[in-house]
Design an enzyme around this catalytic site. Structure first.
Site, short mmCIF file in Angstrom:
data_model
loop_
_atom_site.label_atom_id
_atom_site.label_comp_id
_atom_site.label_asym_id
_atom_site.label_seq_id
_atom_site.Cartn_x
_atom_site.Cartn_y
_atom_site.Cartn_z
NE ARG A 56 -3.57 0.32 2.23
CZ ARG A 56 -4.39 0.49 3.08
NH1 ARG A 56 -4.10 -0.34 4.44
NH2 ARG A 56 -5.19 1.73 3.05
CG HIS A 106 -7.81 4.94 10.51
ND1 HIS A 106 -8.66 4.95 10.20
CD2 HIS A 106 -8.97 5.12 11.95
CE1 HIS A 106 -10.50 4.65 10.81
NE2 HIS A 106 -10.38 4.94 12.11
CD GLU A 200 -22.99 2.62 -3.27
OE1 GLU A 200 -23.26 2.66 -4.62
OE2 GLU A 200 -22.94 2.00 -2.88
P1 OAD Z 1 -15.11 1.76 2.79
O1 OAD Z 1 -14.71 1.04 1.48
O2 OAD Z 1 -15.83 1.59 3.71
O3 OAD Z 1 -15.53 3.24 2.76
C1 OAD Z 1 -15.18 4.20 0.76
C2 OAD Z 1 -16.65 5.34 0.38
O4 OAD Z 1 -16.66 5.99 -1.12
C3 OAD Z 1 -18.14 4.03 0.07
O5 OAD Z 1 -19.27 4.63 0.65
C4 OAD Z 1 -18.19 4.82 -1.10
O6 OAD Z 1 -19.66 4.68 -1.73
C5 OAD Z 1 -18.15 5.63 -1.51
N1 OAD Z 1 -16.93 6.08 -2.70
C6 OAD Z 1 -16.50 5.36 -3.44
N2 OAD Z 1 -15.99 6.15 -4.52
C7 OAD Z 1 -16.12 6.90 -4.63
C8 OAD Z 1 -16.04 8.66 -5.60
N3 OAD Z 1 -15.40 8.28 -6.56
N4 OAD Z 1 -16.39 9.62 -4.65
C9 OAD Z 1 -16.80 9.24 -3.27
N5 OAD Z 1 -17.08 8.68 -2.64
C10 OAD Z 1 -16.55 7.17 -3.35
O7 OAD Z 1 -13.98 3.10 3.17
P2 OAD Z 1 -14.09 4.37 4.33
O8 OAD Z 1 -15.04 4.67 4.81
O9 OAD Z 1 -13.21 4.74 4.30
O10 OAD Z 1 -9.89 1.51 8.39
O11 OAD Z 1 -13.33 2.71 5.81
C11 OAD Z 1 -13.48 3.55 6.91
C12 OAD Z 1 -12.25 2.34 7.89
O12 OAD Z 1 -12.41 0.57 7.73
C13 OAD Z 1 -10.67 2.47 6.97
O13 OAD Z 1 -10.35 3.73 7.96
C14 OAD Z 1 -10.25 1.69 7.41
C15 OAD Z 1 -11.06 0.20 7.35
O14 OAD Z 1 -11.00 -0.61 7.59
C16 OAD Z 1 -9.00 0.66 9.68
O15 OAD Z 1 -8.50 -0.59 8.58
C17 OAD Z 1 -8.47 1.06 11.09
#
Ligand code: OAD
Length: 232
Positions: A56, A106, A200
């Site tokens: 990463r 994080h 979404e």
């Molecule tokens: P997620 O993968 O859970 O969510 C990503 C979000 O981005 C989803 O709601 C998608 O709909 C949205 N998305 C995707 N492409 C997009 C775009 N082009 N424009 C706008 N939105 C878009 O990622 P996080 O919410 O960041 O933690 O995850 C939270 C935490 O879970 C991370 O920090 C990590 C993970 O496990 C740890 O590792 C502790």
């Protein structure tokens, strides 16, 4: 002046070329959380975990900030009040896009942490298993990222900002990981307007006052433009 607090997640970096976690084909479809993102997983198989974060780190070093990162940096520069960016992302794309004082709740791929003495230093591109800590010399170096079961960083500072926010925005985060998922409620309790900006509607979208749908590289610059055009 009004204070804006912005929470970002993996969705803001995906158009730069970094995977999200929970979208189809995302990181958690390819790796088990308990193997690569927990202290227990690291204790069981440090090589696997270092390999996951090394990959990463290399990926993150090879990508550029997109229009959404740059728009938030512009908002920080041009908004007459304070703009606080809190990110769950471990990449450095907000800073590369020009943002300042980003709160990495994080942690960050750029950092190494000694799990024995707590010393922090800049991570090499590839961290090796058993790499010695430059301070205590024990072989206990790990990536300076927060794993499941660990307390995210800077929480007191973040809650202070939420308590004095006038506007809270969650951008590109699925809202499935706490405590970040509850920031919207903290901000609302403090009287802030809340907006979700995502591809979404998320499961928690109904908890926000408004939401804006679309790709972050388009929606975020538009949103920033509108905020800056607002009569003060
Ligand atoms: P997620 O993968 O859970 O969510 C990503 C979000 O981005 C989803 O709601 C998608 O709909 C949205 N998305 C995707 N492409 C997009 C775009 N082009 N424009 C706008 N939105 C878009 O990622 P996080 O919410 O960041 O933690 O995850 C939270 C935490 O879970 C991370 O920090 C990590 C993970 O496990 C740890 O590792 C502790």
């Amino acid at each position: 002046m009004e204070k804006i607090v912005i929470l970002t997640g993996a969705g803001i970096s995906t158009e730069s070329g970094l995977s999200t976690f929970r979208d189809e084909g995302g990181l958690w479809a390819q790796h088990r959380i308990e193997d690569v993102a927990t202290p227990e997983g690291f204790a069981r198989n440090p090589a696997l975990v270092q390999g996951f974060y090394n990959a990463r780190r290399v990926q993150a070093a090879g990508v550029e900030p997109n229009a959404a990162h740059k728009a938030l940096a512009r908002l920080q520069k041009d908004w007459p009040g304070e703009v606080v960016i809190v990110t769950q992302n471990v990449d450095g794309l907000h800073e590369a896009g020009g943002a300042r004082n980003v709160i990495h709740m994080h942690g960050t791929l750029a950092g190494a942490l000694c799990s024995a003495c707590g010393h922090r230093w800049g991570a090499p591109p590839e961290m090796a298993v058993g790499e010695p800590c430059p301070s205590c010399n024990r072989p206990t170096a790990r990536p300076d990222v927060v794993w499941f079961g660990e307390m995210p960083y800077h929480m007191d500072e973040i809650y202070d900002h939420l308590a004095s926010a006038s506007l809270f925005a969650a951008i590109g985060t699925s809202g499935q990981v706490y405590p970040a998922a509850a920031f919207v409620h903290e901000a609302q309790a403090a009287g802030a307007q809340t907006v979700e900006i995502n591809l979404e509607p998320t499961l928690g979208a109904s908890g926000f006052d408004t939401y804006i749908l679309g790709k972050a590289s388009e929606t975020v610059p538009n949103w920033v433009e509108q905020l800056l055009a607002r009569p003060s």
